[in-house]
Design a protein around this motif. Structure first.
Motif, PDB file in Angstrom:
ATOM      1  N   GLU A   1      31.792  69.874 -43.276  1.00 14.08           N
ATOM      2  CA  GLU A   1      31.014  70.848 -42.513  1.00 14.08           C
ATOM      3  C   GLU A   1      31.792  71.349 -41.302  1.00 14.08           C
ATOM      4  O   GLU A   1      31.621  72.494 -40.893  1.00 14.08           O
ATOM      5  N   SER A   2      32.598  70.485 -40.723  1.00 15.85           N
ATOM      6  CA  SER A   2      33.382  70.825 -39.533  1.00 15.85           C
ATOM      7  C   SER A   2      34.798  70.327 -39.724  1.00 15.85           C
ATOM      8  O   SER A   2      35.008  69.201 -40.183  1.00 15.85           O
ATOM      9  N   ALA A   3      35.761  71.163 -39.349  1.00 13.46           N
ATOM     10  CA  ALA A   3      37.165  70.760 -39.461  1.00 13.46           C
ATOM     11  C   ALA A   3      37.989  71.589 -38.491  1.00 13.46           C
ATOM     12  O   ALA A   3      37.651  72.736 -38.188  1.00 13.46           O
TER      13      ALA A   3
ATOM     14  N   VAL B   1      41.776  66.962 -30.521  1.00  8.45           N
ATOM     15  CA  VAL B   1      42.508  66.906 -31.779  1.00  8.45           C
ATOM     16  C   VAL B   1      41.675  67.485 -32.916  1.00  8.45           C
ATOM     17  O   VAL B   1      40.483  67.767 -32.768  1.00  8.45           O
ATOM     18  N   GLY B   2      42.291  67.649 -34.080  1.00 13.50           N
ATOM     19  CA  GLY B   2      41.561  68.095 -35.256  1.00 13.50           C
ATOM     20  C   GLY B   2      40.729  66.959 -35.825  1.00 13.50           C
ATOM     21  O   GLY B   2      41.240  65.859 -36.045  1.00 13.50           O
ATOM     22  N   THR B   3      39.445  67.204 -36.048  1.00  8.41           N
ATOM     23  CA  THR B   3      38.576  66.211 -36.670  1.00  8.41           C
ATOM     24  C   THR B   3      37.871  66.840 -37.864  1.00  8.41           C
ATOM     25  O   THR B   3      37.794  68.059 -37.992  1.00  8.41           O
ATOM     26  N   ARG B   4      37.342  65.985 -38.736  1.00  8.86           N
ATOM     27  CA  ARG B   4      36.600  66.433 -39.912  1.00  8.86           C
ATOM     28  C   ARG B   4      35.273  65.684 -39.976  1.00  8.86           C
ATOM     29  O   ARG B   4      35.238  64.461 -39.815  1.00  8.86           O
ATOM     30  N   PHE B   5      34.188  66.431 -40.181  1.00  2.56           N
ATOM     31  CA  PHE B   5      32.866  65.836 -40.315  1.00  2.56           C
ATOM     32  C   PHE B   5      32.159  66.389 -41.536  1.00  2.56           C
ATOM     33  O   PHE B   5      32.240  67.583 -41.836  1.00  2.56           O
TER      34      PHE B   5
END
Length: 396
Positions: free
Chosen positions: A308-310, A318-322
């Protein structure tokens, strides 16, 4: 260090890595549990319950502790299960269930935005005191009145503390129950999992049941791998940054070893669990645990781990992924494999599941390591687990 417990044949590298955490990585007290296809294959513990070295009370199989942001992964199951039961529409405005939330330009904040850190509400204009944070009233009122820091749905940023009141009040408005009560009745109780959001009096009265955790010395990002270092350092050093303000939504920091805090229902940060409790929870999401029906239907499991989020995180830099409520495997928070989903906790605790391999994992530690990226102890265990699953795999 005399490591206690058992591992299934072929998973000896996990025991070796766990022992090495004590010998080389500053571990004090910890436990790790792993299930595969609903069967426990790793159950290890060692060290002492105190976090400051003042006593020698040993860690035991039933030792539990505050797992900080690893709580978020447990709490996220509640709205997803409510959606699975037809009680929550993920694409409905939050104000549909919580009318007061519509204030200050939040009419278009959707339920899925809360779970994917896209609501634009990681900070409060006025931080809450520890007493206000746990009173069940001040937190929901504060986020309901708060104006978003960005247009909801257009970007993401880790809601480190406000997640507690956003998710907790949503669940309360839909069910009339608290998140902690729902978890106890619908998840932990039926599973026989040592896992709580709000430690009950019966557990608080059991002498030595809960290990103390070492207090953090400064704001940090929940055990994530932080790059670039200078940008992150600058953000944490700036009192006006979203980064610093997000982690200071409760000020001063609460005493996590205080019985009142342990009893509080803060689904962002105050969950208490054993390593087995975390692993057992994630095993139940995949199905096949002790013959019980899986908690997540296939469609819900897909929702949990669909991105959903990146990209650049406005809070963590920083870059995160959810997915929906869960961190996904990536450079900032490495898990077992690309399809893994779960959540780390500041200080090292980690829980996750990997549907493709049937693995569920729980690790708790009472030591707070400083000046690290992804927690070295948890990552050593994950690498050893990967090596056990694929003996020819080269593990860095």
């Amino acid at each position: 260090m005399d490591v206690q417990g058992t591992v299934a044949d072929g998973f000896e590298p996990v025991r070796d890595a766990f022992a090495e955490n004590f010998a080389r990585r500053g571990e004090r007290g910890a436990a790790v549990a792993v299930y595969r296809d609903g069967r426990r294959i790793v159950d290890l513990w060692g060290g002492t319950k105190d976090a400051d070295g003042t006593s020698e009370e040993p860690w035991t199989p039933g030792t539990a502790q505050v797992v900080r942001s690893a709580t978020k992964g447990v709490a996220a199951a509640v709205p997803l299960l409510l959606h699975q039961r037809g009680l929550v529409d993920l694409d409905a405005p939050v104000g549909t269930y919580w009318p007061e939330f519509k204030a200050a330009g939040k009419e278009r904040v959707l339920v899925r935005h809360l779970l994917s850190h896209r609501a634009g509400l990681p900070v409060l204009d006025r931080p809450l005191s520890p007493a206000e944070a746990i009173d069940g009233v001040s937190g929901p009122a504060a986020v309901a009145a708060q104006a978003p820091a960005w247009e909801p749905g257009t970007a993401h940023g880790y809601h480190a503390q406000t997640y507690s009141w956003l998710l907790g009040e949503l669940v309360h408005r839909v069910t009339g129950r608290t998140v902690g009560g729902w978890v106890a009745d619908e998840i932990a109780g039926p599973l026989g999992a040592d896992l709580w959001i709000g430690l009950p009096a019966s557990e608080r009265e059991r002498a030595g049941r809960i290990a103390d955790v070492e207090p953090p010395a400064e704001p940090a990002a929940a055990g994530l791998r932080l790059r670039p270092k200078k940008a992150v350092s600058d953000a944490y050093g700036d009192p006006q940054s979203l980064t610093r303000r997000a982690f200071a939504a409760i000020e001063p920091l609460a005493d996590e070893n205080d019985p009142a805090y342990r009893a509080a229902e803060l689904p962002a940060s105050a969950g208490i669990a054993t390593a087995d409790g975390l692993a057992r929870f994630y095993a139940s999401l995949l199905g096949g645990l002790d013959g019980m029906r899986r908690l997540f239907a296939p469609a819900t499991l897909t929702l949990a781990r669909t991105e959903e989020s990146a990209g650049p995180d406005r809070v963590l830099i920083v870059g995160t992924r959810f997915g929906l409520g869960y961190m996904l495997h990536g450079a900032a928070s490495p898990l077992l494999a690309p399809g893994s989903f779960g959540h780390p906790g500041r200080g090292g605790s980690l829980g996750f599941a990997d549907p493709e391999s049937g693995i569920s994992f729980g690790y708790v530690t009472n030591g707070m390591q400083k000046n690290v990226t992804a927690d070295a102890r948890a990552q050593a265990l994950v690498r050893a687990l990967a090596l056990s699953l694929e003996p020819g795999l080269r593990v860095g």
